[in-house]
Design a protein around this motif. Structure first.
Motif, short mmCIF file in Angstrom:
data_model
loop_
_atom_site.label_atom_id
_atom_site.label_comp_id
_atom_site.label_asym_id
_atom_site.label_seq_id
_atom_site.Cartn_x
_atom_site.Cartn_y
_atom_site.Cartn_z
N LEU A 1 21.00 18.41 39.76
CA LEU A 1 19.63 17.96 39.97
C LEU A 1 18.71 19.13 40.30
N GLY A 2 19.21 20.06 41.10
CA GLY A 2 18.43 21.24 41.47
C GLY A 2 18.09 22.09 40.26
N TYR A 3 19.07 22.36 39.42
CA TYR A 3 18.81 23.16 38.22
C TYR A 3 17.85 22.41 37.28
N ASP A 4 18.01 21.10 37.16
CA ASP A 4 17.09 20.31 36.34
C ASP A 4 15.67 20.39 36.88
N ARG A 5 15.54 20.30 38.19
CA ARG A 5 14.21 20.35 38.81
C ARG A 5 13.58 21.72 38.61
N LEU A 6 14.36 22.78 38.76
CA LEU A 6 13.84 24.12 38.53
C LEU A 6 13.34 24.28 37.10
N ALA A 7 14.09 23.72 36.14
CA ALA A 7 13.66 23.78 34.73
C ALA A 7 12.35 23.01 34.54
N ALA B 1 11.31 27.13 35.28
CA ALA B 1 12.39 28.12 35.28
C ALA B 1 13.15 28.01 33.97
N PRO B 2 13.79 29.10 33.57
CA PRO B 2 14.60 29.03 32.35
C PRO B 2 15.73 28.01 32.51
N THR B 3 16.10 27.37 31.41
CA THR B 3 17.21 26.43 31.41
C THR B 3 18.50 27.16 31.75
N LEU B 4 19.30 26.54 32.55
CA LEU B 4 20.58 27.12 32.96
C LEU B 4 21.48 27.29 31.74
N ILE B 5 22.04 28.50 31.57
CA ILE B 5 22.95 28.73 30.45
C ILE B 5 24.33 29.16 30.90
N SER B 6 24.44 29.67 32.13
CA SER B 6 25.74 30.05 32.66
C SER B 6 25.64 30.20 34.17
N VAL B 7 26.80 30.22 34.81
CA VAL B 7 26.89 30.35 36.26
C VAL B 7 27.94 31.41 36.57
N ARG C 1 30.20 19.14 35.51
CA ARG C 1 28.93 18.52 35.87
C ARG C 1 27.73 19.30 35.34
N LEU C 2 27.80 20.63 35.39
CA LEU C 2 26.67 21.45 34.95
C LEU C 2 26.66 21.65 33.44
N GLY C 3 27.82 21.58 32.82
CA GLY C 3 27.89 21.69 31.37
C GLY C 3 27.53 23.06 30.82
#
Length: 123
Positions: free
Chosen positions: A57-63, A67-73, A92-94
């Motif tokens: 949810l946090g990464y989705d909210r940042l996007a 913010a850039p879409t999450l591509i790796s961790v 979960r993060l995909g």
């Protein structure tokens, strides 16, 4: 041991107390910790699942905020050494989970600052 694959649903939202600021701004949001599974491993898995859901949810909210879409961790610390926790987060993060370039948190922070300064034309 914890099986990282999805199992019987336990919809946890593990907060230490009522109220959340990010990713959901709701001072009255209660934690969801019940019903507690009888098995301690199932309970820990439910906490892992809940934390991973909040992280997503946090990464989705940042996007949503630009913010850039999450591509790796890349992760460091004790949790990163837990294969079940890492597998739950990855599912979960995909996104790809890549090896950390350093196990020092300050190195990652410095790398982010350097990237930002470079993009801003400060270097």
């Amino acid at each position: 041991t914890i099986d990282p694959e999805p199992g019987p649903g336990f919809d946890s939202y593990p907060l230490p107390a009522t109220g959340e600021r990010f990713p959901i701004a709701d001072p009255a949001l209660p934690p969801r910790l019940a019903p507690r599974p009888a098995d301690d491993a199932d309970y820990l898995k439910a906490m892992f699942e809940g934390i991973a859901a909040i992280e997503a949810l946090g990464y989705d909210r940042l996007a949503e905020l630009g913010a850039p879409t999450l591509i790796s961790v890349r992760s460091v610390g004790g949790g990163a050494a837990n294969p079940a926790w890492t597998a739950i987060r990855r599912r979960r993060l995909g996104v790809d989970f890549l090896p950390a370039l350093s196990d020092e948190a300050a190195a990652g922070t410095a790398r982010l600052a350097l990237m930002g300064a470079s993009r801003a034309g400060l270097l």
